[in-house]
Design a protein around this motif. Structure first.
Motif, PDB file in Angstrom:
ATOM      1  N   ILE A   1      13.421  11.699  43.696  1.00  0.00           N
ATOM      2  CA  ILE A   1      12.675  10.685  42.386  1.00  0.00           C
ATOM      3  C   ILE A   1      12.960   9.740  41.948  1.00  0.00           C
ATOM      4  N   ASP A   2      12.756   8.988  41.671  1.00  0.00           N
ATOM      5  CA  ASP A   2      13.590   8.189  42.381  1.00  0.00           C
ATOM      6  C   ASP A   2      13.198   6.734  41.265  1.00  0.00           C
ATOM      7  N   SER A   3      13.834   5.755  40.611  1.00  0.00           N
ATOM      8  CA  SER A   3      14.255   4.957  39.913  1.00  0.00           C
ATOM      9  C   SER A   3      13.495   3.289  40.423  1.00  0.00           C
ATOM     10  N   GLY A   4      13.791   3.592  41.399  1.00  0.00           N
ATOM     11  CA  GLY A   4      13.586   2.051  42.165  1.00  0.00           C
ATOM     12  C   GLY A   4      14.555   0.782  41.931  1.00  0.00           C
ATOM     13  N   GLU A   5      16.087   1.340  41.952  1.00  0.00           N
ATOM     14  CA  GLU A   5      17.019  -0.040  40.980  1.00  0.00           C
ATOM     15  C   GLU A   5      18.291   0.775  41.413  1.00  0.00           C
ATOM     16  N   PRO A   6      17.519   0.165  43.430  1.00  0.00           N
ATOM     17  CA  PRO A   6      19.344   0.630  44.572  1.00  0.00           C
ATOM     18  C   PRO A   6      20.406  -0.461  44.313  1.00  0.00           C
ATOM     19  N   ARG A   7      21.718  -0.138  44.082  1.00  0.00           N
ATOM     20  CA  ARG A   7      22.699  -0.577  43.603  1.00  0.00           C
ATOM     21  C   ARG A   7      22.947  -1.813  45.039  1.00  0.00           C
ATOM     22  N   ASN A   8      22.264  -2.216  46.164  1.00  0.00           N
ATOM     23  CA  ASN A   8      22.311  -3.517  46.714  1.00  0.00           C
ATOM     24  C   ASN A   8      21.287  -4.088  46.858  1.00  0.00           C
ATOM     25  N   MET A   9      20.599  -3.755  46.491  1.00  0.00           N
ATOM     26  CA  MET A   9      19.435  -4.972  45.760  1.00  0.00           C
ATOM     27  C   MET A   9      19.541  -6.669  46.229  1.00  0.00           C
ATOM     28  N   ALA A  10      20.307  -6.691  45.427  1.00  0.00           N
ATOM     29  CA  ALA A  10      20.743  -8.114  45.659  1.00  0.00           C
ATOM     30  C   ALA A  10      21.850  -7.994  46.266  1.00  0.00           C
TER      31      ALA A  10
END
Length: 306
Positions: free
Chosen positions: A31-40
């Motif tokens: 279950i994933d909200s699609g907000e990974p820490r490293n996406m920036a």
């Protein structure tokens, strides 16, 4: 129980755990909200065989591999977890409830950045935090380190970043440096600028320098900062997982918490964990979870056998 394992968080730690458990023929839901820490970040580094891949590429590859072995993916944000009927009831923001015999929390952390104009806007581009992840790409460039509330991290970071460039300027900001710290920085050839930082100067989308209180702009190519790390551990604390003296949820070497059936892996319980460390932690947790479930399976079979 609907699943053997619910993995909360689809980053490196969560996907690694899901992959190992799915290959162990466990019924797994991610279950994933699609907000990974490293996406920036523009690229990721230091991950063997995947150095230079983008965060999106890494997530796509990891998800594809986990699903290949039968794991299921649910997009959503988990808002609550309750102990229920010998397992756990996991509730999403839409009200959906998923039941599982065990859970792996891999929800990561938040990077709390200095409130200086330009820092947030350049985060992951001209403003970085981990030289092991990005230092090589800016080697030899004029670099800056901004001090912040994470005092020990910031002072150490200033000395560390010098390894990638001989042109490093440290802006302590609210940090009152001791005499010994000043001597150590000087010995490393690091310039210390005591003036308050007004803003990060950006032109045409590129970081150009650091403006201080006097109005002077000190040209810099990249700025390193030491964020304060805030774990996304609300679900763990709601389950009453024990917390250590450092304020973080306590886990053993496998990521097992004080609550039976609950594991945590990656940045949610380990702030320095890089991408490859988080993946390793997820794999280690998965093996421990499988052994936990195996013991349940044996006990259940014994009861049936009478």
């Amino acid at each position: 129980m609907g699943y053997d394992v619910a993995v909360i968080g689809g980053g490196a730690a969560g996907l690694s755990a899901a992959l190992v458990l799915a290959r162990s023929r466990r019924q797994v839901v991610i279950i994933d909200s699609g907000e990974p820490r490293n996406m920036a970040a523009e690229t990721t580094h230091g991950f063997l065989t995947r150095d230079g891949a983008t965060p999106a590429e890494m997530l796509t590859l990891g998800t594809t591999e986990a699903l290949r072995y039968g794991a299921q993916l649910l997009t959503g944000r988990v808002v609550d977890i309750d102990v229920a009927d010998g397992g756990f009831a996991v509730e999403t923001a839409t009200g959906q409830v998923i039941t599982a015999r065990s859970v792996v929390l891999a929800t990561g952390l938040r990077d709390e950045l200095p409130t200086i104009p330009g820092v947030r806007e350049q985060w992951g581009k001209g403003v970085l935090h981990c030289p092991y992840c990005h230092g090589y790409e800016v080697r030899g460039e004029p670099l800056a380190v901004l001090g912040g509330a994470n005092r020990m991290f910031s002072v150490h970071q200033a000395s560390l970043v010098r390894q990638w460039s001989d042109d490093v300027t440290f802006f302590p900001r609210e940090i009152d440096l001791s005499g010994d710290e000043r001597r150590r920085l000087s010995a490393r050839g690091i310039r210390v600028v005591e003036e308050d930082v007004v803003q990060v100067v950006v032109r045409d989308g590129e970081l150009r320098g650091v403006e201080v209180e006097s109005g002077q702009v000190i040209p810099r190519r990249v700025i390193f900062v030491g964020p304060c790390f805030s774990p996304r551990d609300e679900l763990l604390t709601r389950l009453r997982c024990a917390v250590g003296d450092d304020g973080w949820v306590a886990v053993d070497a496998t990521g097992r918490t004080s609550v039976p059936g609950v594991w945590a892996a990656g940045n949610v319980v380990d702030s320095p964990a890089q991408l490859i460390h988080a993946a390793a932690a997820g794999s280690k947790a998965a093996v421990a979870v499988n052994h936990y479930l195996l013991e349940q399976d044996i006990e259940s079979s014994l009861m049936i056998a009478g």
